[in-house]
Design an enzyme around this catalytic site. Structure first.
Site, PDB file in Angstrom:
ATOM      1  N   ASP A   1      -4.403   6.927 -17.065  1.00 23.54           N
ATOM      2  CA  ASP A   1      -5.904   6.370 -17.633  1.00 23.54           C
ATOM      3  C   ASP A   1      -5.687   7.759 -18.584  1.00 23.54           C
ATOM      4  O   ASP A   1      -5.792   7.989 -18.746  1.00 23.54           O
ATOM      5  CB  ASP A   1      -6.284   6.149 -16.648  1.00 23.54           C
ATOM      6  CG  ASP A   1      -6.296   7.402 -14.886  1.00 23.54           C
ATOM      7  OD1 ASP A   1      -5.629   8.329 -15.800  1.00 23.54           O
ATOM      8  OD2 ASP A   1      -6.950   7.339 -14.256  1.00 23.54           O
TER       9      ASP A   1
ATOM     10  N   ASP B   1      -5.255  -1.487 -10.297  1.00 27.78           N
ATOM     11  CA  ASP B   1      -5.838  -0.451  -9.400  1.00 27.78           C
ATOM     12  C   ASP B   1      -6.430   0.134  -8.488  1.00 27.78           C
ATOM     13  O   ASP B   1      -7.713   0.118  -9.311  1.00 27.78           O
ATOM     14  CB  ASP B   1      -5.287   0.693 -11.051  1.00 27.78           C
ATOM     15  CG  ASP B   1      -6.285   1.701 -10.849  1.00 27.78           C
ATOM     16  OD1 ASP B   1      -6.202   2.845 -10.574  1.00 27.78           O
ATOM     17  OD2 ASP B   1      -6.357   1.403 -11.885  1.00 27.78           O
TER      18      ASP B   1
ATOM     19  N   CYS C   1       2.306  -8.342  10.484  1.00 24.26           N
ATOM     20  CA  CYS C   1       2.881  -6.831   8.972  1.00 24.26           C
ATOM     21  C   CYS C   1       3.969  -7.088   9.591  1.00 24.26           C
ATOM     22  O   CYS C   1       4.682  -6.648  10.335  1.00 24.26           O
ATOM     23  CB  CYS C   1       1.902  -5.953   8.739  1.00 24.26           C
ATOM     24  SG  CYS C   1       2.867  -5.117   7.501  1.00 24.26           S
TER      25      CYS C   1
ATOM     26  N   CYS D   1       5.766  -4.028   7.763  1.00 15.80           N
ATOM     27  CA  CYS D   1       6.358  -2.880   7.339  1.00 15.80           C
ATOM     28  C   CYS D   1       7.072  -2.513   7.935  1.00 15.80           C
ATOM     29  O   CYS D   1       6.879  -2.608   9.382  1.00 15.80           O
ATOM     30  CB  CYS D   1       5.050  -2.522   6.660  1.00 15.80           C
ATOM     31  SG  CYS D   1       3.529  -1.497   7.701  1.00 15.80           S
TER      32      CYS D   1
ATOM     33  N   CYS E   1       4.626  -0.927  10.957  1.00 15.23           N
ATOM     34  CA  CYS E   1       4.241  -2.253  12.105  1.00 15.23           C
ATOM     35  C   CYS E   1       5.967  -2.751  12.724  1.00 15.23           C
ATOM     36  O   CYS E   1       5.229  -3.182  13.694  1.00 15.23           O
ATOM     37  CB  CYS E   1       3.827  -3.769  11.126  1.00 15.23           C
ATOM     38  SG  CYS E   1       2.288  -2.765  11.013  1.00 15.23           S
TER      39      CYS E   1
ATOM     40  N   HIS F   1       1.398   1.050   5.760  1.00 18.78           N
ATOM     41  CA  HIS F   1       1.086   0.192   5.981  1.00 18.78           C
ATOM     42  C   HIS F   1       0.719  -0.625   5.057  1.00 18.78           C
ATOM     43  O   HIS F   1       0.320  -1.139   4.514  1.00 18.78           O
ATOM     44  CB  HIS F   1       0.175   0.804   7.548  1.00 18.78           C
ATOM     45  CG  HIS F   1      -0.299  -0.719   7.288  1.00 18.78           C
ATOM     46  ND1 HIS F   1       0.379  -2.066   7.881  1.00 18.78           N
ATOM     47  CD2 HIS F   1      -1.639  -1.243   6.902  1.00 18.78           C
ATOM     48  CE1 HIS F   1      -0.435  -2.931   7.957  1.00 18.78           C
ATOM     49  NE2 HIS F   1      -1.515  -2.523   7.543  1.00 18.78           N
TER      50      HIS F   1
END
Length: 390
Positions: A106, A279, A317, A319, A322, A348
């Site tokens: 940015d 974002d 989840c 991930c 988890c 996560h």
């Protein structure tokens, strides 16, 4: 010579192109591919934010493992520390931070906006004092292009003026028109052929100003367009209304980027309105404070009720966090200030959003995004969205 192109086999090609694969039959949502010098990205996409050349608490390898394909860094912060010339000497931002995928920077417009009394805006640019040591600096469109070209991301953003909400029509108009003039100056100053330069639509919550900003910037033929100046305090329905009348004015075959938006519900609503890129610092910031996204909404792991809870953060989840750790353990890590706790919640939260984007893309492909949205709201903080939890 075009500002956003590369020479391949003697033929001049755009540095970044957008391939529109499918438009939803039930909304303005679309599937696409964003082709960049450092790889192709499936859209809609969420970009984790690496403000200071790192996504906080995450290594590049971990980002790759959870499926991140493009990340964002910040011009303002990297200019102040360690300096764009040092990063250029290191071989550019990709080499400096060891990230092989695409990067978007940015322009620092939002950060300068957030400095408040530490900055002064003129037609030339923005004079500001560093939030670090109080030293004085001047950001002009030309200076920002110099910095972003030195940093070397795949996508650079024009220097814009972001206004707060609420604001007056008169000031919003002044800032919007200045943003357009600065965009023209950025276009003239930008000459890095392997980097694309995206414009930013401004105009606050005023439809007339948003529409004029979009039309004026589209006439300048940038390779991509962002909608800026949202998620700055306005109600969510107002943000959605602005997107409803702004996004259709942006070119069909160029990427559309909603800046600074990353809550799960806002991402879904943005996709439904034709946004391709998002974002936000939200998922990593709240993770470091012990708050995580789950299918049922936000969960604050510091709460005492999780002391003896030996289940994962989110039963739905898969991930690493988890699959491996319990709420009780992660709560313990936060209580004793162990850095692993905030790393696990960050993994996560980013996985949650990236998985959400994957599922959104699948739903668009199957023409079932409306059903997906309804199912999402049935469980995700349903009281907030006027539904009953069952």
């Amino acid at each position: 010579m075009p500002c956003s192109s590369s020479n391949l086999g003697g033929k001049l090609l755009p540095a970044v192109t957008f391939e529109l694969l499918k438009e939803s039959t039930e909304s303005k949502a679309r599937l696409g591919k964003l082709h960049t010098p450092h790889g192709t990205v499936d859209t809609p996409v969420f970009m984790p934010v690496g403000t200071q050349a790192t996504v906080k608490a995450m290594s590049p390898r971990e980002l790759e493992e959870i499926g991140a394909r493009i990340i964002l860094s910040n011009t303002y912060h990297l200019y102040l520390r360690p300096g764009h010339t040092l990063i250029q000497e290191a071989g550019g931002l990709h080499k400096f931070m060891a990230w092989s995928g695409p990067i978007l920077t940015d322009s620092g417009g939002f950060q300068v906006f957030s400095l408040g009394d530490l900055r002064k805006i003129t037609e030339e640019g923005v004079e500001f004092r560093s939030h670090i040591d109080g030293s004085k600096h001047l950001f002009t469109p030309e200076k920002v292009m110099e910095i972003e070209m030195a940093l070397g991301p795949d996508i650079a953003m024009v220097f814009d003026e972001c206004v707060s909400y609420p604001t007056t029509y008169e000031y919003a108009k002044e800032a919007m028109e200045r943003t357009t003039r600065w965009a023209e100056r950025c276009l003239k100053a930008h000459h890095k052929e392997d980097q694309a330069l995206f414009a930013i639509v401004q105009g606050s919550s005023f439809r007339e100003l948003r529409e004029k900003s979009a039309r004026d910037l589209v006439s300048l033929d940038f390779p991509g367009y962002a909608v800026g100046g949202l998620s700055v305090g306005e109600p969510k329905p107002l943000m959605y209304e602005v997107l409803d009348y702004t996004v259709p004015l942006l070119p069909l075959h160029k990427p559309r980027y909603l800046m600074g938006v990353g809550s799960p519900d806002c991402v879904i609503e943005g996709v439904l309105r034709g946004i391709d890129m998002f974002d936000c610092v939200l998922p990593t910031r709240i993770a470091r404070n012990g708050t995580v996204f789950t299918k049922l909404g936000k969960l604050v792991i510091r709460n005492a009720k999780y002391k003896n809870d030996f289940t994962p953060l989110d039963h739905h989840c898969d991930c690493y966090t988890c699959r491996t750790f319990t709420r009780a353990y992660i709560r313990h890590l936060f209580n004793v200030n162990e850095i692993l706790g905030l790393r696990l919640t960050t993994i996560h939260n980013l996985h949650f959003l990236l998985e959400l984007m994957r599922n959104i893309r699948k739903a668009i492909a199957a023409d079932s995004l409306s059903e997906f949205r309804e199912e999402f709201y049935r469980y995700y903080e349903p009281e907030q969205f006027g539904q009953n939890k069952n």
